[in-house]
Structures are given as C-alpha cells and as structure tokens.
Design a protein around this motif. Structure first.
Motif, PDB file in Angstrom:
ATOM      1  N   LEU A 280      11.236  -0.923  -8.507  1.00  0.00           N
ATOM      2  CA  LEU A 280      10.826   0.070  -7.520  1.00  0.00           C
ATOM      3  C   LEU A 280       9.418   0.579  -7.778  1.00  0.00           C
ATOM      4  CD1 LEU A 280      14.187   2.049  -7.235  1.00  0.00           C
ATOM      5  CD2 LEU A 280      13.124   0.699  -5.421  1.00  0.00           C
ATOM      6  N   TRP A 281       9.074   0.811  -9.039  1.00  0.00           N
ATOM      7  CA  TRP A 281       7.718   1.251  -9.371  1.00  0.00           C
ATOM      8  C   TRP A 281       6.680   0.195  -8.993  1.00  0.00           C
ATOM      9  CZ3 TRP A 281       5.686   5.713  -9.868  1.00  0.00           C
ATOM     10  CH2 TRP A 281       6.372   6.776 -10.444  1.00  0.00           C
ATOM     11  N   ILE A 282       6.959  -1.052  -9.328  1.00  0.00           N
ATOM     12  CA  ILE A 282       6.019  -2.136  -9.011  1.00  0.00           C
ATOM     13  C   ILE A 282       5.882  -2.284  -7.499  1.00  0.00           C
ATOM     14  CG2 ILE A 282       5.570  -4.613  -9.213  1.00  0.00           C
ATOM     15  CD1 ILE A 282       7.094  -4.552 -11.882  1.00  0.00           C
ATOM     16  N   SER A 283       6.996  -2.202  -6.782  1.00  0.00           N
ATOM     17  CA  SER A 283       6.967  -2.309  -5.320  1.00  0.00           C
ATOM     18  C   SER A 283       6.126  -1.194  -4.712  1.00  0.00           C
ATOM     19  CB  SER A 283       8.388  -2.251  -4.759  1.00  0.00           C
ATOM     20  OG  SER A 283       9.189  -3.295  -5.268  1.00  0.00           O
ATOM     21  N   PHE A 284       6.278   0.020  -5.237  1.00  0.00           N
ATOM     22  CA  PHE A 284       5.498   1.172  -4.769  1.00  0.00           C
ATOM     23  C   PHE A 284       3.999   0.893  -4.900  1.00  0.00           C
ATOM     24  CE2 PHE A 284       3.239   5.101  -5.926  1.00  0.00           C
ATOM     25  CZ  PHE A 284       3.525   5.906  -4.825  1.00  0.00           C
ATOM     26  N   ILE A 285       3.607   0.355  -6.035  1.00  0.00           N
ATOM     27  CA  ILE A 285       2.187   0.083  -6.310  1.00  0.00           C
ATOM     28  C   ILE A 285       1.652  -1.022  -5.405  1.00  0.00           C
ATOM     29  CG2 ILE A 285       0.585  -0.777  -8.071  1.00  0.00           C
ATOM     30  CD1 ILE A 285       2.408   0.601 -10.156  1.00  0.00           C
ATOM     31  N   ILE A 286       2.467  -2.027  -5.094  1.00  0.00           N
ATOM     32  CA  ILE A 286       2.022  -3.153  -4.269  1.00  0.00           C
ATOM     33  C   ILE A 286       1.909  -2.756  -2.798  1.00  0.00           C
ATOM     34  CG2 ILE A 286       2.662  -5.443  -3.396  1.00  0.00           C
ATOM     35  CD1 ILE A 286       3.941  -6.003  -6.109  1.00  0.00           C
ATOM     36  N   ILE A 287       2.857  -1.977  -2.309  1.00  0.00           N
ATOM     37  CA  ILE A 287       2.938  -1.671  -0.877  1.00  0.00           C
ATOM     38  C   ILE A 287       1.771  -0.814  -0.397  1.00  0.00           C
ATOM     39  CG2 ILE A 287       4.264  -0.341   0.826  1.00  0.00           C
ATOM     40  CD1 ILE A 287       6.802  -1.334  -0.611  1.00  0.00           C
ATOM     41  N   ILE A 288       1.375   0.195  -1.162  1.00  0.00           N
ATOM     42  CA  ILE A 288       0.349   1.144  -0.706  1.00  0.00           C
ATOM     43  C   ILE A 288      -0.960   0.468  -0.287  1.00  0.00           C
ATOM     44  CG2 ILE A 288      -1.195   2.992  -1.470  1.00  0.00           C
ATOM     45  CD1 ILE A 288       1.107   4.336  -2.803  1.00  0.00           C
ATOM     46  N   PRO A 289      -1.599  -0.362  -1.130  1.00  0.00           N
ATOM     47  CA  PRO A 289      -2.882  -0.947  -0.709  1.00  0.00           C
ATOM     48  C   PRO A 289      -2.765  -1.900   0.472  1.00  0.00           C
ATOM     49  CG  PRO A 289      -2.143  -1.899  -2.799  1.00  0.00           C
ATOM     50  CD  PRO A 289      -1.256  -0.730  -2.510  1.00  0.00           C
ATOM     51  N   ILE A 290      -1.626  -2.579   0.605  1.00  0.00           N
ATOM     52  CA  ILE A 290      -1.463  -3.506   1.721  1.00  0.00           C
ATOM     53  C   ILE A 290      -1.425  -2.749   3.045  1.00  0.00           C
ATOM     54  CG2 ILE A 290       0.121  -5.149   2.813  1.00  0.00           C
ATOM     55  CD1 ILE A 290       0.929  -6.105   0.052  1.00  0.00           C
ATOM     56  N   VAL A 291      -0.600  -1.723   3.129  1.00  0.00           N
ATOM     57  CA  VAL A 291      -0.499  -0.949   4.372  1.00  0.00           C
ATOM     58  C   VAL A 291      -1.803  -0.202   4.642  1.00  0.00           C
ATOM     59  CG1 VAL A 291       0.801   0.848   5.588  1.00  0.00           C
ATOM     60  CG2 VAL A 291       1.997  -0.716   4.048  1.00  0.00           C
ATOM     61  N   PHE A 292      -2.437   0.291   3.584  1.00  0.00           N
ATOM     62  CA  PHE A 292      -3.709   1.014   3.753  1.00  0.00           C
ATOM     63  C   PHE A 292      -4.767   0.089   4.345  1.00  0.00           C
ATOM     64  CE2 PHE A 292      -7.769   2.782   2.418  1.00  0.00           C
ATOM     65  CZ  PHE A 292      -7.602   4.124   2.688  1.00  0.00           C
ATOM     66  N   PHE A 293      -4.865  -1.141   3.832  1.00  0.00           N
ATOM     67  CA  PHE A 293      -5.845  -2.099   4.351  1.00  0.00           C
ATOM     68  C   PHE A 293      -5.600  -2.385   5.829  1.00  0.00           C
ATOM     69  CE2 PHE A 293      -6.185  -6.664   5.443  1.00  0.00           C
ATOM     70  CZ  PHE A 293      -7.568  -6.735   5.594  1.00  0.00           C
ATOM     71  N   MET A 294      -4.325  -2.580   6.198  1.00  0.00           N
ATOM     72  CA  MET A 294      -4.023  -2.878   7.595  1.00  0.00           C
ATOM     73  C   MET A 294      -4.378  -1.693   8.491  1.00  0.00           C
ATOM     74  SD  MET A 294      -3.101  -5.947   7.457  1.00  0.00           S
ATOM     75  CE  MET A 294      -2.843  -6.010   9.222  1.00  0.00           C
ATOM     76  N   GLY A 295      -4.186  -0.473   8.004  1.00  0.00           N
ATOM     77  CA  GLY A 295      -4.558   0.699   8.789  1.00  0.00           C
ATOM     78  C   GLY A 295      -6.058   0.816   8.971  1.00  0.00           C
ATOM     79  N   ILE A 296      -6.801   0.565   7.914  1.00  0.00           N
ATOM     80  CA  ILE A 296      -8.268   0.626   7.987  1.00  0.00           C
ATOM     81  C   ILE A 296      -8.809  -0.378   8.999  1.00  0.00           C
ATOM     82  CG2 ILE A 296     -10.371   0.093   6.693  1.00  0.00           C
ATOM     83  CD1 ILE A 296      -9.277   2.844   6.109  1.00  0.00           C
ATOM     84  N   SER A 297      -8.138  -1.531   9.124  1.00  0.00           N
ATOM     85  CA  SER A 297      -8.597  -2.531  10.098  1.00  0.00           C
ATOM     86  C   SER A 297      -8.552  -1.977  11.521  1.00  0.00           C
ATOM     87  CB  SER A 297      -7.739  -3.799   9.998  1.00  0.00           C
ATOM     88  OG  SER A 297      -6.429  -3.583  10.512  1.00  0.00           O
ATOM     89  N   GLY A 298      -7.631  -1.046  11.789  1.00  0.00           N
ATOM     90  CA  GLY A 298      -7.565  -0.431  13.109  1.00  0.00           C
ATOM     91  C   GLY A 298      -8.767   0.459  13.380  1.00  0.00           C
ATOM     92  N   ILE A 299      -9.193   1.222  12.365  1.00  0.00           N
ATOM     93  CA  ILE A 299     -10.379   2.080  12.514  1.00  0.00           C
ATOM     94  C   ILE A 299     -11.618   1.221  12.732  1.00  0.00           C
ATOM     95  CG2 ILE A 299     -11.873   3.731  11.324  1.00  0.00           C
ATOM     96  CD1 ILE A 299      -9.437   4.866   9.956  1.00  0.00           C
TER      97      ILE A 299
END
Length: 494
Positions: A280-299
C-alpha cells in the motif's frame, strides 16, 4: 476484539459463513467427514482462489495489482479534463484523492483482517457489524457505483479509439468487454492479479514514452511562460475553483475507493499484514506522480488551445501531428488501462454476488451464486455497452458514482469504532446526505441542478453556491451524514 463485534458473536458468524462457503452444514467434532469431502475441499479451494487468490499474494504482485487496478483509462481523461476548469487545485486533489485510500487501507484493512480473517468483502463485515438494512443499502450503492465505473471505463476507451481511428463506439466497447469477461469470469481474482502484473509494466513504460514525446514534440510551444500568460487563473491562489475543485475531487475519489470491492479483495488477498502495508505504501508513492502528470497535461492543453475538448485534452497535445506510432501507442496504453480496471470491476461485482447473495436474498442459501454472479455480470456488461455507445461525458459519469459513496463513507467507517452504533441512525444519515447531495448535483453541462435553477430560480441562491454546484453537492453529501451521526452521539451521551 474491541468494540466492533464480540468474540462469541464473531466466531459464530464466521463459522456459519465458512460452512456456507464450503457448501455444507457444520459437522460436530469427532463426526466422520461427509461423503465427497475431498471434492468439496477442492471446490472450496477453487472458490478461495476465485475470490481472494488463496490469500497468498506477495508484495510485488499485490503492489502491481493495486496500482494497475487503480489507474484505469480514466487517468487519460478525468484529471486533464478537471484541470481545464479546476486548475492546479483539481490536479492536487485528484492525485491525493486517488492515492489516499492506500493509506487508509493500512489502518482499516489490517484492522478488518485481524477481526475477520476469513472475510472476502467489506459488505459481509457490514452485515455482521451493523445489520441487514444497512448492509443491503451499502451493497446496492457499491454495486451501482462499480457499474457506473464500468460504463465510464468502457466509454473512455471507446471514445479514444473513435477519436484516433474513427472506429464505432459500440465495436470497441464490445471487443474490450468480451475479451475481459472471457478470462475474468473463469479465473477470478487470481487471473485478474496475474494480468495486472503484466499491465502494470506496460502502462508505466507507455506512460513514460508518452511523457517524453509530449514534451519533445512540443518543446517550442510548451513553457511555464505560455501557461502563465494564457491560463494564469488556473495557477492563481485567488482563483476560487482551485480550492473548491481540489477539495471536491479529493473527497469524491478518496471516498469512492474506500468502497471499491476490488481494493478490498486485494486487502484480503495479501499474504500477511506486513506485505499489505508495504504494498500500500509503494502504491501510494507510485500513483501520485502519475495522476499529477496527467492533470498537468490538461492545464498545458487549455493554455495552447482554449477551445480544446476537455475530455481529450491530453491527446490534443500528444496527437496533434497525427503520428501513427503515437496513435498505436496510445491505443495500447488505453486498452491496457481499461482491461486492468474492467477485470477488477467484474471480479469485484462477482465476488459481492457470491459472498453476499445469501444475505441479500433470504431463504436462498442453496442457490448457486457463482453461476448467478456470472449471469448478472453478463447482463451488466451488455447494459454498459449500450451506455458506452452513447458517448456520455466520462468525468460526469465518474462524479455521479462518487457522490453515492461520499454519503456513506463517514457513517460506515465511523461506526466501526463505536460500540453502540444503531443501524437506524446510520440509515437516516446516509439517505439524508444522499438526497441533499443529489438536489445540488449539477446536470451534465454543470449549469444547474435539481434544486438550483430547476425547482427554485437562481436568484434565490448566492453566487458562491450557484457557481460551484459540484463542490456543494459533494460537501453536503459528505458533511450532512457526519453532522447527523455526531448529533445522535451527542444526544445519546446527555
């Protein structure tokens, strides 16, 4: 055991549940095994693999499965779409909301595993902890939420393939759904986790390639100065939606994933609590930058073209030159993301029918719920194909599903820690929050809601409400049950 459930009650309930899963009545100590005992043992082992992968999944497999299941095709659409109007706040809220449940499961998951070691679903624990009425309400909400999730995923990949190649929506939807059903309905969670392991690495590699090409092909046009000039409000601390959208998406996504049966299956499937916590800790660390990058692409997309389709913001940048290599790459990425999520949803819904069917339908313990679950899944999948062919807004479908879980999240998980928690009070709090949240939930164009602009004119409401209907609908749906339950507790202590 603490205040959740008494030891004697738990043992009796757990024994009854295990006897049901073995397909026989309980046998007295010392009594010979019934006929065909070995056959039933093999059947039980097969069901255990189907529901919880034998409760023997290691760190690597569990981590890759958690991430692959969490990152469906929605990441290619949702975060970028939200960022085009919700700004940097929505990006942060989406990222943290997606990853936060992994932290929550460290506490909730280990606690329930300790008290309910043979469990397979959250709802079966709710049934034993709270009662039949709340159990049925949460079961229906959970299945409906996952059905909406299924529709949104199928719609997402169908719209993308149509955008790239012109393939009819129904054709893509049919191919993806049928392919996923073939192996998932046969292999259950074990098959889902095995395919997740492969899909995890495919997704990471393809996302990395997409990120490289996105910036290399647009190196002359993408810059912080361009974003600041054309979309300065999306980064401004004075832009109110940065706060309202961020909080909305955090509440919505975090609350929803706490009820996702696919996540709970993996919680119960972990080899032990140490494996669960680490994964769960590793998953938490992996998920954040991926979703953040996809959101930034919208801006970035809205900064380069203010007329861009929000749902296709990410692709408008990456595929603007119609490169065949990138088009094929995106299709493979989208299909991998979709399949990893659909097999999780299919297996999750199936497990709910198998495990909780006997409690939902009184007097039907002898029914073959494994077969019934497969028929039910096929019917839901057919309906999802029809909905996907209509091409509804993907983000809107997700938000509708999210609202349902927000109304139940505090009541259910708060009740786990209360010794004298009344089912009636829980039902009232959830239904009140859901009703009021739906009154404020905006229509597909986000211009008005059932209450604001339909039943009552806009003039009766301050602009801060009429201009942020989505935020207020989620806030009301989440806070009202909290206030109701806390008031019940406060009155009880007087």
């Amino acid at each position: 055991m603490g205040p959740w459930v008494s030891q004697s009650a738990f043992r009796a309930q757990n024994n009854d549940f295990q006897c049901f899963r073995r397909g026989r009545k309980s046998w007295s100590p010392g009594r010979p095994n019934p006929p065909f005992a070995s056959w039933r043992a093999r059947k039980h082992q097969g069901l255990s693999n189907y529901l919880t992968a034998g409760r023997n999944v290691g760190t690597l497999s569990l981590t890759t499965s958690l991430v692959a299941s969490a990152l469906g095709a929605w990441i290619l659409f949702g975060p970028a779409s939200a960022a085009t109007w919700g700004g940097i706040g929505s990006v942060i809220g989406y990222s943290l909301g997606t990853a936060f449940p992994m932290i929550a499961f460290i506490f909730l998951g280990t606690k329930i595993r300790k008290i309910f070691p043979k469990g397979s679903t959250l709802t079966e624990f709710i049934h034993y902890r709270f009662g039949e009425k709340l159990f049925k309400l949460i079961l229906v909400l959970t299945i409906f939420y996952m059905f909406i999730f299924l529709c949104a995923e199928v719609t997402a990949v169908s719209m993308l393939v149509n955008y790239i190649s012109g393939t009819p929506l129904w054709l893509t939807a049919t191919l993806v759904v049928v392919t996923t059903l073939v192996y998932t309905l046969y292999g259950g969670l074990r098959a889902s986790i095995l395919t997740d392991n492969l899909q995890f690495f495919i997704v990471l590699i393809l996302l990395s390639i997409c990120a490289y090409y996105l910036f290399s092909l647009n190196s002359g046009s993408i810059s912080f100065q361009v974003v600041q000039t054309n979309s300065q409000h999306l980064l401004s601390n004075k832009y109110i939606p940065n706060y309202t959208a961020g909080l909305t998406f955090f509440i919505a996504v975090a609350a929803t994933n706490l009820f996702h049966q696919g996540n709970w299956q993996r919680v119960f499937a972990a080899k032990d609590n140490r494996v669960l916590k680490k994964s769960l800790w590793i998953s938490f660390i992996i998920i954040i930058p991926i979703v953040f990058f996809m959101g930034i692409s919208g801006i970035i997309a809205i900064s380069l073209d203010n007329k861009v389709n929000p749902d296709l913001a990410f692709f408008s940048i990456l595929l603007k030159d119609k490169t065949e290599f990138l088009s094929v790459l995106i299709i493979i990425l989208a299909v991998s993301l979709t399949v990893s999520t659909i097999d999780t949803l299919v297996n999750a819904i199936s497990s709910l029918i198998i495990v909780d069917g006997k409690n939902f339908y009184d007097g039907s313990k002898q029914r073959n719920f494994l077969r019934l679950s497969k028929v039910f899944i096929v019917i839901l999948s057919f309906i999802s194909l029809i909905i996907a062919s209509k091409g509804f807004s993907i983000l809107y479908l997700f938000l509708l599903a999210d609202l349902l879980c927000c109304a139940a999240v505090f009541t259910v998980f708060y009740g786990f820690y209360q010794k004298n928690f009344k089912e009636r009070n829980a039902m009232i709090s959830i239904l009140t929050g859901l009703f009021l949240g739906l009154l404020l939930f905006p229509n597909p164009d986000f211009a008005k809601s059932i209450l604001v602009g339909t039943l009552l004119p806009f003039d009766l409401f301050p602009q801060i409400i009429s201009s942020s209907l989505l935020f207020w609908s989620f806030l009301v749906a989440t806070l009202v049950p909290t206030i109701v339950i806390m008031n019940y507790d406060s009155f009880k202590r007087r």
